[in-house]
Enzyme design. Structure first.
Site, short mmCIF file in Angstrom:
data_model
loop_
_atom_site.label_atom_id
_atom_site.label_comp_id
_atom_site.label_asym_id
_atom_site.label_seq_id
_atom_site.Cartn_x
_atom_site.Cartn_y
_atom_site.Cartn_z
N SER A 1 0.85 -1.19 0.00
CA SER A 1 0.00 0.00 0.00
C SER A 1 0.88 1.24 0.00
CB SER A 1 -0.89 0.00 1.25
OG SER A 1 -1.54 1.24 1.43
N TYR B 1 -2.18 -0.72 10.62
CA TYR B 1 -2.22 -0.98 9.18
C TYR B 1 -0.95 -0.48 8.49
CZ TYR B 1 -3.90 -0.90 4.34
OH TYR B 1 -4.03 -1.10 2.99
N LYS C 1 1.95 -2.67 6.50
CA LYS C 1 2.27 -2.44 5.10
C LYS C 1 3.73 -2.02 4.90
CE LYS C 1 -1.68 -3.56 3.33
NZ LYS C 1 -1.80 -4.75 2.46
#
Length: 232
Positions: free
Chosen positions: A172, A185, A189
């Site tokens: 991402s 998150y 990533k």
């Protein structure tokens, strides 16, 4: 970061990206032939996973689709079969290592050797760190990075024996640039990007030039995890 400095970094990155795109436009790289390759896509029930599966189906690849969501997985399979692809589906919880390993063995035994692995499965918990439950943090890392490692360990040996294969890591933009209320998150990533870079370097050191790697770092996509995503 200071807003003026942030703007300069953004403009520099933007100019570099445009220059790189221009070079690739003028000197395009030959597209990889994927017809007949056995492609495994995790997180294939919706969003980017489903779109990726459709693209491989259009290019006449054979597909193995994994997801924990059975209904969405079936819908993806039907779309891909409608495009002429041979599709095999498995309901797999990518947060569970042993489930990944056992299903991988079924794939190798019953279908064949996976030559393109697309590690796409992902989850997101959008909240400030102190409001994020411990189990949500654990699940984020289990799916967003540990599953990449387990699937790669499961299918990489055959790729190395054949010196042929491709491992795609779906990370991402949050693996490069942080955003508030997504600490777990972003961390997962960043780890996914690091995994891709380290794996790429390791394969090169081992002389496995027939195994290619790709890392995708998209910005926010409206896939159902976050509705109408936006950022400055």
């Amino acid at each position: 970061m200071n807003p003026a400095l942030e703007l300069l970094v953004f403009l520099g990155t933007l100019l570099y990206a445009y220059a790189e795109a221009l070079v690739k436009l003028l000197l395009p790289v030959k597209r990889k032939a994927v017809r007949g390759e056995l492609v495994l896509v995790t997180g294939a029930a919706r969003g980017l996973g489903r779109a990726t599966a459709r693209e491989f189906a259009r290019r006449q690849s054979r597909l193995v689709l994994w997801d924990v969501e059975e209904r969405g997985l079936k819908e993806t399979a039907e779309e891909c079969e409608g495009l002429g692809a041979t599709v095999h589906t498995f309901v797999v919880d990518c947060s569970k290592r042993e489930e990944i390993y056992s299903t991988a063995e079924k794939v190798k035994k019953d279908i064949g050797d996976v030559s393109i692995l697309v590690n796409n499965a992902g989850v997101i918990a959008a909240a400030d760190l102190l409001s994020t439950q411990d189990h949500q943090v654990e699940k984020t890392f289990e799916v967003n990075i540990l599953a990449h490692i387990w699937t790669t360990k499961a299918f990489l040996p055959t790729m190395m024996n054949n010196n042929h294969g491709h491992i795609v890591t779906v990370a991402s933009a949050a693996g490069h640039f942080v955003t508030p209320f997504m600490v777990a998150y972003c961390s997962s990533k960043f780890a996914a990007v690091g995994f891709h870079k380290a794996l790429t370097d390791e394969l090169s050191s081992l002389g496995k030039d027939g195994i290619k790697t790709t890392c995708l770092c998209p910005v926010f996509i409206n896939t159902g995890f976050v509705k109408n995503p936006s950022m400055r």
